[in-house]
Design a protein around this motif. Structure first.
Motif, PDB file in Angstrom:
ATOM      1  N   GLU A 674      26.591 -29.630  60.815  1.00  0.00           N
ATOM      2  CA  GLU A 674      25.517 -29.066  61.637  1.00  0.00           C
ATOM      3  C   GLU A 674      24.711 -30.187  62.283  1.00  0.00           C
ATOM      4  OE1 GLU A 674      24.482 -24.925  59.293  1.00  0.00           O
ATOM      5  OE2 GLU A 674      23.491 -26.761  58.618  1.00  0.00           O
ATOM      6  N   ALA A 675      25.358 -30.972  63.074  1.00  0.00           N
ATOM      7  CA  ALA A 675      24.691 -32.113  63.701  1.00  0.00           C
ATOM      8  C   ALA A 675      23.529 -31.626  64.565  1.00  0.00           C
ATOM      9  CB  ALA A 675      25.680 -32.909  64.541  1.00  0.00           C
ATOM     10  N   GLY A 676      22.406 -32.313  64.440  1.00  0.00           N
ATOM     11  CA  GLY A 676      21.231 -31.976  65.237  1.00  0.00           C
ATOM     12  C   GLY A 676      20.352 -30.905  64.640  1.00  0.00           C
ATOM     13  N   LEU A 677      20.781 -30.275  63.547  1.00  0.00           N
ATOM     14  CA  LEU A 677      20.000 -29.215  62.914  1.00  0.00           C
ATOM     15  C   LEU A 677      19.409 -29.752  61.617  1.00  0.00           C
ATOM     16  CD1 LEU A 677      19.081 -26.266  62.838  1.00  0.00           C
ATOM     17  CD2 LEU A 677      21.194 -25.719  61.615  1.00  0.00           C
ATOM     18  N   TRP A 678      18.072 -29.760  61.549  1.00  0.00           N
ATOM     19  CA  TRP A 678      17.378 -30.282  60.367  1.00  0.00           C
ATOM     20  C   TRP A 678      16.933 -29.113  59.500  1.00  0.00           C
ATOM     21  CZ3 TRP A 678      17.099 -35.363  59.077  1.00  0.00           C
ATOM     22  CH2 TRP A 678      17.455 -36.278  60.075  1.00  0.00           C
ATOM     23  N   ARG A 679      17.242 -29.208  58.215  1.00  0.00           N
ATOM     24  CA  ARG A 679      16.900 -28.154  57.267  1.00  0.00           C
ATOM     25  C   ARG A 679      15.975 -28.694  56.183  1.00  0.00           C
ATOM     26  NH1 ARG A 679      19.815 -23.567  57.852  1.00  0.00           N
ATOM     27  NH2 ARG A 679      21.729 -23.653  59.101  1.00  0.00           N
ATOM     28  N   HIS A 680      15.206 -27.772  55.595  1.00  0.00           N
ATOM     29  CA  HIS A 680      14.242 -28.152  54.555  1.00  0.00           C
ATOM     30  C   HIS A 680      14.980 -28.550  53.279  1.00  0.00           C
ATOM     31  CE1 HIS A 680      11.304 -27.485  51.289  1.00  0.00           C
ATOM     32  NE2 HIS A 680      10.412 -27.857  52.198  1.00  0.00           N
ATOM     33  N   GLN A 681      14.602 -29.713  52.739  1.00  0.00           N
ATOM     34  CA  GLN A 681      15.198 -30.186  51.486  1.00  0.00           C
ATOM     35  C   GLN A 681      14.252 -29.957  50.312  1.00  0.00           C
ATOM     36  OE1 GLN A 681      18.202 -31.715  50.840  1.00  0.00           O
ATOM     37  NE2 GLN A 681      17.815 -32.190  48.702  1.00  0.00           N
ATOM     38  N   THR A 682      13.052 -30.527  50.389  1.00  0.00           N
ATOM     39  CA  THR A 682      12.076 -30.365  49.306  1.00  0.00           C
ATOM     40  C   THR A 682      10.724 -30.858  49.783  1.00  0.00           C
ATOM     41  OG1 THR A 682      11.655 -30.833  46.964  1.00  0.00           O
ATOM     42  CG2 THR A 682      12.438 -32.655  48.300  1.00  0.00           C
ATOM     43  N   GLU A 683       9.710 -30.685  48.937  1.00  0.00           N
ATOM     44  CA  GLU A 683       8.359 -31.196  49.180  1.00  0.00           C
ATOM     45  C   GLU A 683       7.889 -31.927  47.937  1.00  0.00           C
ATOM     46  OE1 GLU A 683       5.768 -28.030  50.267  1.00  0.00           O
ATOM     47  OE2 GLU A 683       6.899 -27.465  52.067  1.00  0.00           O
ATOM     48  N   VAL A 684       7.107 -33.004  48.143  1.00  0.00           N
ATOM     49  CA  VAL A 684       6.550 -33.752  47.016  1.00  0.00           C
ATOM     50  C   VAL A 684       5.072 -33.996  47.284  1.00  0.00           C
ATOM     51  CG1 VAL A 684       8.730 -34.871  46.461  1.00  0.00           C
ATOM     52  CG2 VAL A 684       7.156 -35.991  48.029  1.00  0.00           C
ATOM     53  N   SER A 685       4.369 -34.381  46.241  1.00  0.00           N
ATOM     54  CA  SER A 685       2.933 -34.636  46.335  1.00  0.00           C
ATOM     55  C   SER A 685       2.634 -35.786  47.287  1.00  0.00           C
ATOM     56  CB  SER A 685       2.385 -34.941  44.938  1.00  0.00           C
ATOM     57  OG  SER A 685       1.120 -35.547  45.012  1.00  0.00           O
ATOM     58  N   GLY A 686       1.434 -35.753  47.862  1.00  0.00           N
ATOM     59  CA  GLY A 686       1.022 -36.827  48.763  1.00  0.00           C
ATOM     60  C   GLY A 686       0.822 -38.150  48.068  1.00  0.00           C
ATOM     61  N   MET A 687       0.822 -38.158  46.719  1.00  0.00           N
ATOM     62  CA  MET A 687       0.679 -39.402  45.967  1.00  0.00           C
ATOM     63  C   MET A 687       2.020 -40.103  45.775  1.00  0.00           C
ATOM     64  SD  MET A 687      -2.536 -39.375  45.532  1.00  0.00           S
ATOM     65  CE  MET A 687      -2.724 -40.742  44.401  1.00  0.00           C
ATOM     66  N   GLN A 688       3.130 -39.400  46.015  1.00  0.00           N
ATOM     67  CA  GLN A 688       4.447 -39.969  45.792  1.00  0.00           C
ATOM     68  C   GLN A 688       4.976 -40.629  47.054  1.00  0.00           C
ATOM     69  OE1 GLN A 688       5.863 -36.168  43.158  1.00  0.00           O
ATOM     70  NE2 GLN A 688       7.466 -37.594  43.743  1.00  0.00           N
ATOM     71  N   THR A 689       5.759 -41.663  46.840  1.00  0.00           N
ATOM     72  CA  THR A 689       6.471 -42.307  47.947  1.00  0.00           C
ATOM     73  C   THR A 689       7.964 -42.385  47.654  1.00  0.00           C
ATOM     74  OG1 THR A 689       6.008 -44.488  47.008  1.00  0.00           O
ATOM     75  CG2 THR A 689       4.473 -43.645  48.667  1.00  0.00           C
ATOM     76  N   THR A 690       8.409 -41.710  46.595  1.00  0.00           N
ATOM     77  CA  THR A 690       9.829 -41.609  46.294  1.00  0.00           C
ATOM     78  C   THR A 690      10.134 -40.176  45.888  1.00  0.00           C
ATOM     79  OG1 THR A 690       9.531 -42.213  43.977  1.00  0.00           O
ATOM     80  CG2 THR A 690       9.978 -44.006  45.525  1.00  0.00           C
ATOM     81  N   ALA A 691      11.400 -39.789  46.022  1.00  0.00           N
ATOM     82  CA  ALA A 691      11.826 -38.453  45.617  1.00  0.00           C
ATOM     83  C   ALA A 691      13.291 -38.519  45.209  1.00  0.00           C
ATOM     84  CB  ALA A 691      11.632 -37.445  46.744  1.00  0.00           C
ATOM     85  N   GLN A 692      13.605 -37.862  44.086  1.00  0.00           N
ATOM     86  CA  GLN A 692      14.982 -37.740  43.637  1.00  0.00           C
ATOM     87  C   GLN A 692      15.558 -36.467  44.249  1.00  0.00           C
ATOM     88  OE1 GLN A 692      15.937 -40.282  41.731  1.00  0.00           O
ATOM     89  NE2 GLN A 692      18.100 -39.714  41.628  1.00  0.00           N
ATOM     90  N   LEU A 693      16.570 -36.602  45.095  1.00  0.00           N
ATOM     91  CA  LEU A 693      17.090 -35.478  45.858  1.00  0.00           C
ATOM     92  C   LEU A 693      18.442 -35.034  45.304  1.00  0.00           C
ATOM     93  CD1 LEU A 693      16.308 -36.815  49.458  1.00  0.00           C
ATOM     94  CD2 LEU A 693      14.843 -35.447  47.956  1.00  0.00           C
ATOM     95  N   LYS A 694      18.594 -33.714  45.115  1.00  0.00           N
ATOM     96  CA  LYS A 694      19.875 -33.151  44.716  1.00  0.00           C
ATOM     97  C   LYS A 694      20.740 -32.963  45.949  1.00  0.00           C
ATOM     98  CE  LYS A 694      18.137 -30.752  40.623  1.00  0.00           C
ATOM     99  NZ  LYS A 694      17.994 -29.434  39.936  1.00  0.00           N
ATOM    100  N   LEU A 695      22.021 -33.331  45.833  1.00  0.00           N
ATOM    101  CA  LEU A 695      22.913 -33.313  46.984  1.00  0.00           C
ATOM    102  C   LEU A 695      24.088 -32.386  46.728  1.00  0.00           C
ATOM    103  CD1 LEU A 695      23.037 -37.157  47.747  1.00  0.00           C
ATOM    104  CD2 LEU A 695      21.408 -35.453  48.575  1.00  0.00           C
ATOM    105  N   SER A 696      24.686 -31.924  47.811  1.00  0.00           N
ATOM    106  CA  SER A 696      25.908 -31.139  47.761  1.00  0.00           C
ATOM    107  C   SER A 696      27.084 -32.021  48.137  1.00  0.00           C
ATOM    108  CB  SER A 696      25.819 -29.949  48.716  1.00  0.00           C
ATOM    109  OG  SER A 696      24.825 -29.041  48.295  1.00  0.00           O
ATOM    110  N   PRO A 697      28.272 -31.688  47.616  1.00  0.00           N
ATOM    111  CA  PRO A 697      29.441 -32.508  47.964  1.00  0.00           C
ATOM    112  C   PRO A 697      29.826 -32.359  49.429  1.00  0.00           C
ATOM    113  CG  PRO A 697      29.823 -31.210  45.957  1.00  0.00           C
ATOM    114  CD  PRO A 697      28.568 -30.683  46.589  1.00  0.00           C
ATOM    115  N   TYR A 698      30.476 -33.400  49.908  1.00  0.00           N
ATOM    116  CA  TYR A 698      31.104 -33.410  51.223  1.00  0.00           C
ATOM    117  C   TYR A 698      30.094 -33.055  52.323  1.00  0.00           C
ATOM    118  CZ  TYR A 698      34.979 -33.179  54.542  1.00  0.00           C
ATOM    119  OH  TYR A 698      35.831 -33.407  55.582  1.00  0.00           O
ATOM    120  N   VAL A 699      28.948 -33.756  52.304  1.00  0.00           N
ATOM    121  CA  VAL A 699      27.925 -33.603  53.335  1.00  0.00           C
ATOM    122  C   VAL A 699      27.540 -34.992  53.802  1.00  0.00           C
ATOM    123  CG1 VAL A 699      25.599 -32.802  53.881  1.00  0.00           C
ATOM    124  CG2 VAL A 699      27.056 -31.438  52.375  1.00  0.00           C
ATOM    125  N   ASN A 700      27.487 -35.196  55.088  1.00  0.00           N
ATOM    126  CA  ASN A 700      27.065 -36.482  55.650  1.00  0.00           C
ATOM    127  C   ASN A 700      25.554 -36.401  55.887  1.00  0.00           C
ATOM    128  OD1 ASN A 700      27.126 -39.040  56.635  1.00  0.00           O
ATOM    129  ND2 ASN A 700      28.143 -38.535  58.567  1.00  0.00           N
TER     130      ASN A 700
END
Length: 1184
Positions: A674-700
């Motif tokens: 889905e090139a060019g289409l941005w989807r929501h992944q997650t939200e984190v607190s404004g105090m954080q500058t890192t996030a551990q993201l869960k990924l799906s297989p075979y996604v660029n």
């Protein structure tokens, strides 16, 4: 009462310190008026160490004052300097300043030396400091051959500068051939001596243009050293070089440069000494080498570093203490430390001091016979030696003066005479310098004089100190007295303060302090006085201060500053930003007491100050402007800890624009699917500058981050780098799996396919499986491409199947899918419903019953039963079937009865019933016929009143358009209406059903009648129609009335009656306005015929249509048309109006749930129908 100067010390509040300092300056500035005889005083001279530019003329300053004006002479190197013999030297007229013209000829070095100026008149001689004149020098570097330097990576290096000695010393810096400064750091830095130190070298230090520059500011010249070439080689390069130069039998290998603890490059050893003069800047330096690069720390043994005077320079390698004093002496320790160790060096600091004044001698004015003293006190390290001179001559060899006595640092004078006038010099010197001060003794006999201008006006703000000057002179020293007002009102000592310089101080001036003040100076030789005036002004106050503002970027903000001030003073309001001028920008508008900033930008944030100035005072108030906006986008996105199904994303927040960031929103893009289409992944607190993201297989994946604050969200950040996850088997199976046949012999299996993101890998396919329920076969399956439908052919009609659809890709299968139930295709039902029965409920409603069709013969999903019914003529049921308009009602589900509403009374109907499945209708049941009973008729179609005579009226009418049965008779009711609209007695008359005309006789002449007319069947009375008419007037009686009307008594009677009627009308009007009920309405209601009221069924279920006006006599203005005919409008009411479009529904108990098809004959809207002709709405309400 008078206030006199009292030479005593007073303890003053701390708040007046600044005032006392000001007064002390005034006291020290008291001078002898220039019109009086006085010794010379040096007023200006060149500095002691005078470095000159050899390219310009030499100017040596010496200015002095005295009475008579002094003459000047010079010495050079201790001997008389005869300026008349040197054509290049001139002296400024009336001054001792020398100008040496070396620009035309001569050299500056010729006039190098020590100069001293003497100013002399008949009262004494003053001398200047020893002025050492030296030309500045900016010599060139000595030529030298600099060999290239080659060293290993990690070694230390010192590049010497050794600039030529100049006067004054040059400023040193290192640059390259392009005149770009060489970058410096904790590893590479320049020392105080100008050398360039490398704690360890790196390959990037290799260059051929390390150049040391010396800048001589006095002559504005720059000299440069020859470039130094440095080459840093790595261990591998060094081994290759060695191997190339050695034979095969030799072996040598350079080892990698190892890490090492620190050692000092400067200073050398463990201890060193440093001497500095009081008041100078103490600079201590430690530079260390080592690998890794050492860090420098500073401490003072047995003490702490002065907080406000200590600074670190050159990456903490230099410690500086400004305004150094003797207390800063001691041992200072620098510590160099890295991961392998630490060393320290101790610097012993001694602070010496050139002489400095404790009490410098001041000019002394005495009258003949008075006593006085000159005091000269100085300090230093070592302690300075004090020596006195008189008129420039050491006092030991100066002419003797019997009134003078020397006591160390003090000269005491007693019983002075005019010949005692002289200039005395005090010299305090040690090995680090000297101080020279001139102070004269001037013996004068002068009456008092006041130096302050007469009638000076002082303006002071209320509640502030007022200082009234009275500068004076006299010898002997006069006493000062102050008076207030023309009558000399007393000045109390507890309110006023009189200072030694004559100034009168009013500590807290009030409005009543306004007035004229007189200063009187007296000594034994006379008296002088002076008047000054004092005005007290109201203070300037800011009564509305600017307020703190928070605005969004791009908006407009306004600050208000309202000021109250003394109206006699001129007010100026100035706005400042951060204590500076407002930007010269058209967005800033100042209007009276407002400041407006339009199109606010980030740079506009800060403190805005309103400054209100008058000539006497100033007040200010500030407010802070915070410019807020949505945050700036995050930046520097970085992916770390990259695993198959997770990754860590980190970022740097952008500026929050003065509104704290509350959260970060992370979105992803799948560039593969889905090139060019941005989807929501997650939200984190404004105090954080890192996030551990869960990924799906075979996604660029690419990620971007948006910051959110109270004003909204930022623009997205730049996308992160792409991260392609490994392929895996699908996690999920298709959803919305269904099995429905499109034909009687197939099964269509459909599902919602996975999207590319859910595929988890390449080669997405589906395994479709089916099994006939309750059959003996095994599961059949097929693998299909990425589609959403598969058709199984050759299936039995409407058989249940178990179905499942499983996703798979090149890696493997998804988990076992859920089994769903489906059916093969449907066919039309084979059997019609049996045993159809009809039960007529009333004239408009019938109930139909039937036996259900067996499920097997339905051959599909039972949708319900459908009733077709139509109105037909008896005996012509089959003959006119094609032209009959049928209506349809559908009853959903497995129902066995239903209601037919909206039937027409006294009609013949036929119906049949059919079963319905998903494919369509089955065969119809045999037709069943039924009749509806009679109902009440509609109103007569029209009513006309014709041929009016004196006592008769003829009525003509048309029968009801819908008799709804056999008419039995008509009912006519009528009653007279008088001139006040009151109704008379009601007459009831029955008329045979076959009549359409009727004449009423024996009526009153010239009378209005109201008629009520309706038809009847066996079911009851129908709706009524009303009309009004008037009988004619008798002509003979009319002529007699005319004759009576010509009589005078009749005219008078009529006037009286008219007056009474007018009064009654007024009373009625008042009663009506007060809410009284109009009597005609009451009488109409009282005379209403109960027989023509609306009729309802006993159970009250059926409502009726009714027209309220049909039950009331017509009021004034309610008349029939000109043809005196009343017609009822036809109604468009039908059952269609009560359902969804053309469909209507009943509830589960057999009520109306069906649909109508076709059109229904229109029925008139009736005002009063009987219970046997209920409205469709009431009929529907009665079915439940």
């Amino acid at each position: 009462m008078q206030l006199k100067i009292m030479p005593k010390k007073k303890r003053l509040p701390a708040g007046r310190v600044a005032l006392i300092l000001f007064l002390c300056q005034m006291i020290s500035a008291l001078e002898v008026p220039l019109d009086l005889v006085q010794p010379p005083t040096i007023t200006q001279q060149s500095p002691k160490d005078y470095i000159i530019d050899p390219r310009e003329n030499i100017v040596i300053q010496c200015e002095a004052k005295g009475k008579p004006p002094p003459s000047f002479s010079w010495t050079r190197n201790g001997t008389h300097f005869d300026i008349d013999k040197d054509p290049l030297v001139t002296m400024k007229p009336g001054s001792g300043t020398l100008t040496i013209n070396i620009m035309s000829e001569g050299k500056a070095e010729t006039y190098e030396g020590v100069y001293q100026c003497t100013a002399r008149n008949e009262r004494g001689a003053a001398i200047s400091n020893n002025i050492v004149v030296r030309p500045s020098r900016s010599p060139l570097w000595t030529k030298e051959k600099l060999e290239p330097i080659t060293l290993r990576n990690g070694q230390s290096l010192v590049l010497p500068c050794r600039p030529p000695l100049g006067l004054p010393p040059p400023i040193i810096f290192w640059m390259d051939n392009s005149f770009q400064r060489l970058p410096q750091s904790e590893r590479v830095s320049q020392g105080l001596n100008g050398d360039l130190y490398f704690s360890n070298v790196l390959p990037e230090d290799t260059r051929e243009d390390y150049i040391c520059y010396a800048r001589f500011n006095h002559t504005q010249t720059i000299q440069q050293k020859q470039p130094i070439s440095v080459k840093v080689i790595s261990v591998d390069e060094l081994n290759d070089t060695i191997a190339a130069n050695l034979s095969d039998t030799e072996f040598y290998s350079a080892k990698p440069n190892r890490e090492r603890p620190p050692t000092f490059l400067t200073p050398e050893g463990n201890t060193s000494n440093k001497e500095e003069l009081r008041g100078n800047v103490l600079s201590l330096e430690c530079i260390a080498e080592g690998l890794p690069t050492p860090v420098i720390y500073w401490i003072k043994e047995d003490g702490t570093l002065p907080t406000n005077r200590t600074f670190y320079r050159n990456f903490k390698k230099t410690l500086q203490i400004i305004q150094v004093s003797e207390a800063d002496s001691g041992n200072y320790q620098c510590i160099a430390k890295n991961a392998l160790g630490a060393i320290h060096h101790t610097i012993s600091v001694t602070v010496k001091a050139a002489p400095y004044w404790i009490l410098a001698p001041q000019n002394l004015v005495l009258s003949p016979g008075e006593d006085g003293s000159l005091i000269c006190r100085a300090n230093g390290n070592p302690k300075p030696r004090i020596s006195w001179l008189s008129n420039g001559v050491p006092i030991e060899i100066a002419p003797d003066d019997p009134s003078r006595k020397i006591d160390g640092d003090t000269i005491i004078f007693s019983n002075v005479q005019e010949r005692s006038s002289a200039v005395y010099q005090c010299n305090a010197s040690n090995e680090y310098g000297y101080l020279l001060a001139n102070a004269f003794v001037n013996v004068l006999a002068e009456p008092p004089r006041i130096l302050t201008s007469a009638n000076t006006l002082y303006q002071v703000i209320a509640n502030r100190p007022a200082l009234l000057d009275c500068a004076f002179f006299g010898s002997p020293l006069p006493t000062i007295e102050w008076f207030k007002g023309a009558k000399g009102s007393a000045l109390r000592d507890d309110i006023y303060v009189l200072h030694e310089n004559g100034t009168l101080e009013i500590p807290v001036a009030q409005k009543d302090s306004t007035g004229t003040y007189t200063c009187v100076a007296r000594n034994k030789l006379g008296m002088a006085k002076n008047e000054v005036h004092l005005e007290i002004k109201d203070p300037t106050r800011i009564i509305k201060q600017p307020e703190y503002a928070v605005v969004q970027r791009g908006s407009t903000v306004s600050f208000e500053c309202k000021v109250k001030h003394d109206h006699t003073l001129t007010l100026t309001i100035t706005w400042l930003k951060d204590n500076g001028e407002l930007p010269s920008d058209g967005r800033f508008t100042v209007d009276k007491d407002h400041l407006e900033v339009a199109d606010v930008r980030d740079s506009d944030g800060g403190a805005y100050t309103c400054v209100a100035n008058t000539t006497l005072d100033m007040v200010s108030a500030s407010a802070v402007l915070s410019v807020v906006d949505v945050p700036n986008p995050p930046f520097d996105l970085e992916l770390t800890d990259q695993l198959d199904k997770s990754v860590q994303l980190s970022w740097t927040p952008g500026d929050d624009n003065n509104s704290p960031i509350t959260k970060f929103i992370i979105e992803y893009e799948d560039a593969m699917h889905e090139a060019g289409l941005w989807r929501h992944q997650t939200e984190v607190s404004g105090m954080q500058t890192t996030a551990q993201l869960k990924l799906s297989p075979y996604v660029n994946y690419s990620f971007r981050v948006m910051a959110v604050n109270s004003l909204g969200r930022s623009l997205p950040s730049e996308p992160s780098e792409q991260y392609l996850t490994k392929a895996a088997e699908p996690d999920t199976n298709p959803t919305a799996v269904e099995g429905l046949g499109s034909e009687p012999d197939n099964l269509v299996i459909t599902w919602k396919p996975l999207n590319g993101f859910e595929s988890n890998g390449p080669g997405l396919q589906y395994k479709v499986s089916w099994l006939q329920k309750d059959g003996d076969d095994e599961w059949a399956s097929v693998v299909v491409a990425n589609v959403s439908k598969y058709i199984v052919s050759g299936t039995p009609t409407f058989v249940p199947y178990l179905i499942k659809v499983q996703a798979l890709n090149d890696v493997g299968f998804a988990p076992e899918p859920a089994v769903v139930m489906g059916h093969s295709g449907e066919d039309l039902p084979m059997v019609a419903p049996g045993n159809v029965r009809v039960n007529v409920v009333n004239s408009t409603l019938a109930e139909v019953h039937w036996d259900p069709v067996p499920l097997k013969s339905i051959r599909g999903h039972l949708q319900g039963y459908r009733i077709y019914y139509w109105k037909a003529q008896e005996g012509s049921l089959k003959r006119n079937r094609r032209h009959i308009e049928k209506k349809i009602l559908t009853f959903q589900g497995n129902k066995t009865h239903g209601m037919l509403p909206g039937l027409e009374p006294f009609s013949h109907y036929a119906l049949n019933v059919r079963v319905v499945n998903g494919k369509g209708e089955g065969p119809a049941s045999p037709d069943r016929v039924f009749n509806t009973p009679e109902g009440v008729p509609s109103a007569p179609s029209s009513l006309k009143i014709i041929n009016p005579t004196l006592d008769s009226l003829t009525l003509e009418w048309d029968p009801p358009s819908r008799p709804n049965g056999i008419l039995t008779e008509y009912t006519l009711k009528y009653q007279p209406i008088n001139s006040t609209h009151e109704l008379g007695p009601l007459v009831d008359l029955k008329i045979p059903a076959n009549k359409t005309r009727w004449t009423l006789k024996n009526l009153n002449f010239s009378t209005r009648y109201k008629f009520y007319f309706y038809a009847q069947t066996a079911a009851g009375s129908g709706s009524q129609i009303t009309e009004e008419a008037v009988t004619t007037v008798d002509e003979a009686m009319a002529s007699r009335q005319v004759d009576i009307a010509t009589q005078g008594w009749f005219i008078g009677l009529m006037c009286a009656v008219a007056l009474l009627i007018l009064i009654l009308l007024i009373v009625c009007f008042i009663r009506r306005n007060k809410g009284g009920k109009y009597p005609v309405k009451e009488k109409e209601d009282a005379h209403a015929d109960p027989e023509i009221q609306p009729m309802k069924e006993d159970d009250g279920t059926f409502g009726e249509y009714s027209d309220a006006e049909d039950h009331k006599p017509l009021k004034k203005g309610s008349r029939t048309p000109s043809d005196r005919t009343v017609k009822k409008e036809d109604s468009d009411d039908s059952l269609v109006d009560y359902g969804e479009g053309v469909n209507g529904q009943f509830n589960e108990d057999g009520s109306f749930i069906g649909q109508y098809s076709g059109k229904k004959e229109k029925e008139p809207a009736e005002g009063n129908e009987s219970s046997e002709a209920p409205s469709p709405v009431n009929a529907m309400n009665s079915f439940v």
